[in-house]
Motif scaffolding. Structure first.
Motif, mmCIF file in Angstrom:
data_model
loop_
_atom_site.group_PDB
_atom_site.id
_atom_site.type_symbol
_atom_site.label_atom_id
_atom_site.label_comp_id
_atom_site.label_asym_id
_atom_site.label_seq_id
_atom_site.Cartn_x
_atom_site.Cartn_y
_atom_site.Cartn_z
ATOM 1 N N PHE A 157 39.274 39.622 44.562
ATOM 2 C CA PHE A 157 40.316 38.701 45.002
ATOM 3 C C PHE A 157 41.489 39.501 45.566
ATOM 4 C CE2 PHE A 157 40.767 39.723 40.553
ATOM 5 C CZ PHE A 157 42.099 40.076 40.415
ATOM 6 N N PRO A 158 42.280 38.908 46.483
ATOM 7 C CA PRO A 158 43.480 39.586 46.983
ATOM 8 C C PRO A 158 44.532 39.616 45.889
ATOM 9 C CG PRO A 158 43.327 37.381 47.891
ATOM 10 C CD PRO A 158 42.047 37.613 47.144
ATOM 11 N N PRO A 159 45.048 40.794 45.507
ATOM 12 C CA PRO A 159 46.017 40.869 44.407
ATOM 13 C C PRO A 159 47.291 40.106 44.724
ATOM 14 C CG PRO A 159 45.183 43.046 45.003
ATOM 15 C CD PRO A 159 44.740 42.106 46.075
ATOM 16 N N ARG A 200 38.654 35.363 50.660
ATOM 17 C CA ARG A 200 38.632 36.707 50.083
ATOM 18 C C ARG A 200 38.435 36.682 48.567
ATOM 19 N NH1 ARG A 200 43.932 39.218 51.723
ATOM 20 N NH2 ARG A 200 44.636 37.090 52.115
ATOM 21 N N ILE A 201 38.147 35.536 47.995
ATOM 22 C CA ILE A 201 37.777 35.438 46.588
ATOM 23 C C ILE A 201 36.249 35.356 46.551
ATOM 24 C CG2 ILE A 201 37.954 34.133 44.447
ATOM 25 C CD1 ILE A 201 40.633 33.090 45.384
ATOM 26 N N THR A 202 35.606 36.459 46.124
ATOM 27 C CA THR A 202 34.149 36.547 46.200
ATOM 28 C C THR A 202 33.567 37.096 44.898
ATOM 29 O OG1 THR A 202 34.209 38.790 47.131
ATOM 30 C CG2 THR A 202 34.228 36.946 48.702
ATOM 31 N N VAL A 203 32.283 36.846 44.711
ATOM 32 C CA VAL A 203 31.551 37.425 43.584
ATOM 33 C C VAL A 203 30.366 38.214 44.123
ATOM 34 C CG1 VAL A 203 32.177 35.749 41.825
ATOM 35 C CG2 VAL A 203 30.219 35.278 43.309
ATOM 36 N N ASP A 204 30.027 39.317 43.426
ATOM 37 C CA ASP A 204 28.834 40.087 43.710
ATOM 38 C C ASP A 204 27.685 39.544 42.869
ATOM 39 O OD1 ASP A 204 30.194 41.740 45.459
ATOM 40 O OD2 ASP A 204 30.632 43.257 43.930
ATOM 41 N N PRO A 205 26.438 39.918 43.195
ATOM 42 C CA PRO A 205 25.314 39.477 42.368
ATOM 43 C C PRO A 205 25.386 40.078 40.964
ATOM 44 C CG PRO A 205 24.581 40.360 44.492
ATOM 45 C CD PRO A 205 26.011 40.710 44.359
#
Length: 210
Positions: A157-159, A200-205
Motif C-alpha cells: 500500500f502507499p504509505p 496501489r493497494i495490492t496483495v501477492d499470492p
C-alpha cells in the motif's frame, strides 16, 4: 477495488481536493493531494482468490462480530480435499521488508497437512469505508503446510504521510485461496487519499512473501 461506504465529511474533502487540482491544472491521478476523500478511491471490481473470480471478502461474507465469518454466497467448501480451510488456520501480521508493506502470516493449526495456491481475498476496513485489495502480477506457488507450519503473503500500500490527512484502516478481512470463509483480524494501515491510491493497494499470492 470497491469502496462500500464513505462519510459525508470525507466526500466534502474530495470535492475540495478536486477543486484545488483543477486550479493547479495537474489532474494526474497519482499526484492528487493527500487528504482527499476516500470517495475518490474507484470501484475496480471484486477480489479474486485461487485464480478464480470471487466476490470480495466484505461482500462474500456475513460478519459475526470478529474472527471467522461464513460466506453468504452459494457453494459450500469442499470437505476432505486437502485444501487449507480458514477454520484450520491462524492469522497474524508482521512488518514487511519495506515501508508500505505488511506480511499476513497463516499457520496450519489443524491435525493434518493442507495445501493452497493462489491469491487471497483481503478487504481493509475503517470508519470511512472498506477497500478491496487488488492482485499483484506475481505468480502463485503451491504451498503445502504440515501441522504447525506457516506461510505468508504480502500486502502492499502507499504509505500515509503521517500528518493525519489520510485514511486509517483498523482491520482486515482475509479469505484464503479457494475458500469462502473470511477471518477478521486487527490491522492498522494508513494510506494517503488520492485518485490513484486504490490501484496501489495490492496483495501477492500466498507463499510469495519473504
Amino acid at each position: 477495488m470497491r469502496l462500500h461506504r464513505t462519510s459525508a465529511a470525507i466526500a466534502v474533502a474530495a470535492a475540495t481536493a478536486l477543486s484545488l487540482t483543477a486550479c493547479d491544472g495537474e489532474g494526474a491521478a497519482d499526484s492528487a493531494p493527500a487528504g482527499a476523500s476516500a470517495s475518490a478511491i474507484p470501484d475496480t471490481g471484486a477480489s479474486r482468490d485461487g485464480g478464480t473470480e470471487s466476490p470480495s471478502a466484505a461482500e462474500s461474507t456475513e460478519a459475526t462480530g470478529g474472527g471467522d465469518t461464513q460466506a453468504s454466497a452459494s457453494g459450500a467448501p469442499r470437505v476432505g480435499d486437502g485444501t487449507c480451510r480458514t477454520s484450520d488456520l491462524s492469522f497474524s501480521s508482521s512488518g514487511g521488508m519495506a515501508e508500505g508493506e505488511v506480511l499476513i502470516n497463516l499457520k496450519n493449526t489443524g491435525s493434518a497437512a493442507c495445501s493452497m495456491r493462489g491469491f487471497p481475498g483481503l478487504d481493509l476496513e475503517g470508519k470511512d469505508g472498506t477497500v478491496s485489495a487488488e492482485r499483484s502480477d506475481r505468480s502463485a506457488p503451491t504451498v503445502t503446510l504440515a501441522p504447525g507450519e506457516g506461510t505468508n503473503f504480502s500486502l502492499h500500500f502507499p504509505p500515509g504521510t503521517g500528518d493525519g490527512s489520510g485514511v486509517t484502516f483498523t482491520s482486515a478481512l482475509v479469505t484464503p485461496p479457494n475458500e469462502t470463509h473470511a477471518h477478521r483480524m486487527s490491522l492498522a494501515v494508513g494510506v494517503p487519499v488520492d485518485a490513484g491510491t486504490a490501484h496501489r493497494i495490492t496483495v501477492d499470492p500466498v507463499g510469495s512473501g519473504k
